[in-house]
Write a protein that holds these residues in place. Structure first.
Motif, PDB file in Angstrom:
ATOM      1  N   ALA A  12     -27.626  59.496 -68.018  1.00 51.85           N
ATOM      2  CA  ALA A  12     -26.804  58.753 -68.981  1.00 51.85           C
ATOM      3  C   ALA A  12     -27.172  57.274 -68.989  1.00 51.85           C
ATOM      4  O   ALA A  12     -27.205  56.625 -70.044  1.00 51.85           O
ATOM      5  N   THR A  13     -27.472  56.722 -67.813  1.00 49.21           N
ATOM      6  CA  THR A  13     -27.855  55.314 -67.717  1.00 49.21           C
ATOM      7  C   THR A  13     -29.129  55.038 -68.487  1.00 49.21           C
ATOM      8  O   THR A  13     -29.210  54.078 -69.275  1.00 49.21           O
ATOM      9  N   MET A  16     -28.488  55.252 -72.282  1.00 52.35           N
ATOM     10  CA  MET A  16     -27.860  54.078 -72.881  1.00 52.35           C
ATOM     11  C   MET A  16     -28.779  52.864 -72.834  1.00 52.35           C
ATOM     12  O   MET A  16     -28.769  52.029 -73.739  1.00 52.35           O
ATOM     13  N   ASP A  17     -29.591  52.756 -71.776  1.00 47.35           N
ATOM     14  CA  ASP A  17     -30.591  51.680 -71.736  1.00 47.35           C
ATOM     15  C   ASP A  17     -31.585  51.826 -72.881  1.00 47.35           C
ATOM     16  O   ASP A  17     -31.991  50.841 -73.505  1.00 47.35           O
ATOM     17  N   LEU A  82     -27.230  46.445 -64.062  1.00 50.93           N
ATOM     18  CA  LEU A  82     -26.606  46.788 -65.340  1.00 50.93           C
ATOM     19  C   LEU A  82     -25.729  45.650 -65.847  1.00 50.93           C
ATOM     20  O   LEU A  82     -25.715  45.337 -67.045  1.00 50.93           O
ATOM     21  N   ASN A 175     -22.064  51.034 -69.785  1.00 54.03           N
ATOM     22  CA  ASN A 175     -22.869  51.729 -68.795  1.00 54.03           C
ATOM     23  C   ASN A 175     -22.491  51.285 -67.389  1.00 54.03           C
ATOM     24  O   ASN A 175     -22.345  52.101 -66.468  1.00 54.03           O
ATOM     25  N   TYR A 178     -19.115  52.696 -66.451  1.00 49.95           N
ATOM     26  CA  TYR A 178     -19.250  54.127 -66.171  1.00 49.95           C
ATOM     27  C   TYR A 178     -19.754  54.346 -64.746  1.00 49.95           C
ATOM     28  O   TYR A 178     -19.203  55.160 -63.994  1.00 49.95           O
TER      29      TYR A 178
END
Length: 417
Positions: A12-13, A16-17, A82, A175, A178
């Motif tokens: 997921a990271t 989104m990046d 992040l 992110n 999260y």
């Protein structure tokens, strides 16, 4: 339990990046021209220097972040990075001079070194024979993010060149939040090692790399591939304008198409290819496919031809995850962060020279004094380095008997929850 929570978060990271990165790409040329008050040929040259500054920041940041994650754990370092990216995107919404634009992109390069920490977290919870495939899922997340990112960026770019950075800042902040609540620590205290400044810098990382059998040769192959593959992020937006006459919306659509093919390749090509042929042979095949595509882009002149060349990019998917897995095999449990930092540093070094080799070549052949107008020249340079990488890879000895061992045919439950 750690793996079932770690891999989905890392995927997921990276997703989104990638969305944040993809949002920005279609509008970078316009932003450089607006902030610098310059035309396209000059903006291409400035873009080369911006890429160089980002690479220097990544080159120094990657071994530092990698070693810090070996000492303090993956969670702290990744969350800090992040948060830094979110702050950087906010800065990009207000920069109004080229020096501040350079500073902002340097911060992007430094905090982007956290990619190594994410890879190390996967290595912490994954068996060696499964790492190439799980690294492939990370690549798939990046590709899927590219499906959404450029489309959003192209649309928002029509509103204004600053608008996509607001969206990227929101995504980066979400992110980080999260991860704050979901991401577990993957490196137990007993597997950590003391932080040493002598190892947390490019020179120290180079010494550590040479001390590991076969690491230096594997890193050289990764370096050559990094230089070749950077032809896309460093020149694509400028190339599409100069050679194909595309608008930001069309550039965004093309990047979305790239994302689709990356996602398909990383999801459906990497695992079967590595299981059938082994990491080295799968990477070699991907390199040769990439070289053929580079040559095609150098000479294509039509929109339909360019989109047609994007289709086989799915077949080059095994290169990066296979090379990363080969390097990970050469690391011990307490040096995964350092080795992933080394790999990120090597890629950062590639970013140091790639602007001169790729963007510099394109700037020359699109400048007013160029003997011939040839925006695709950078892709021929990329093809040359791709061939060098394939040749070096064939000379690389196998790290262990497990390199070609059979991999599970199904996706492990940890990446499907």
């Amino acid at each position: 339990m750690t793996a079932s929570r770690t891999i989905p978060f890392i995927v997921a990271t990276i997703f989104m990046d990638a969305v944040g990165f993809g949002i920005i790409m279609p509008v970078l040329p316009q932003l450089v021209m607006e902030v610098g008050r310059i035309d396209l040929p000059d903006a291409i040259e400035v873009g080369a220097w911006i890429g160089l500054v980002m690479a220097v920041a990544t080159f120094f940041g990657s071994p530092l972040l990698g070693n810090l994650s070996d000492r303090f754990g993956r969670r702290r370092v990744l969350l800090l990075a992040l948060a830094g990216l979110a702050a950087d995107y906010i800065l990009l919404t207000v920069v109004d001079t080229l020096p501040w634009l350079f500073i902002a992109r340097a911060l992007s390069g430094f905090f982007g070194g956290s990619y190594a920490t994410a890879q190390a977290a996967i290595a912490d919870v994954t068996r060696p024979e499964e790492r190439a495939r799980n690294f492939g899922f990370v690549g798939a997340a990046f590709g899927i993010g590219f499906v959404a990112g450029p489309v959003i960026g192209g649309f928002l770019g029509e509103i204004g060149p600053r608008t996509p950075f607001v969206a990227a800042a929101v995504l980066a902040a979400a992110n980080m939040l999260y991860g704050l609540f979901i991401f577990p620590e993957t490196l137990p205290a007993e597997r950590r090692r003391a932080f040493d400044w002598r190892r947390a810098n490019p020179l120290g990382a180079w010494r550590a790399m040479r001390a590991l059998a076969g690491m230096e040769s594997a890193a050289l192959v990764l370096l050559l591939w990094q230089i070749a593959s950077l032809v896309y992020p460093m020149t694509w937006s400028f190339y599409c304008i100069a050679q194909l006459g595309w608008t930001p919306g069309m550039i965004g659509a093309s990047l979305a198409a790239v994302g689709v093919m990356i996602a398909i390749g990383q999801t459906f090509v990497v695992g079967p290819a590595v299981a059938r042929f082994g990491e080295r042979d799968a990477a070699t095949f991907g390199l040769l496919v990439a070289v053929a595509i580079f040559v095609g882009f150098a000479f294509v002149r039509t929109t339909w031809g360019a989109f047609l060349l994007l289709v086989p990019t799915a077949l080059q998917a095994p290169v990066q995850p296979a090379l990363m897995a080969m390097m990970s095999r050469r690391a011990s449990a307490d040096t995964q962060g350092e080795v992933q930092g080394i790999s990120a540093m090597v890629m950062g070094f590639g970013q140091l020279v790639a602007p001169l080799l790729l963007t510099g070549t394109m700037a020359w052949f699109t400048g007013r004094s160029a003997p011939v107008h040839f925006p695709g020249a950078a892709f021929l340079v990329a093809a040359f380095f791709g061939l060098l990488a394939a040749a070096m890879l064939r000379r690389l000895p196998r790290a262990a008997r497990t390199e070609d061992s059979e991999m599970p045919a199904q996706i492990p439950p940890s990446v499907t929850v």
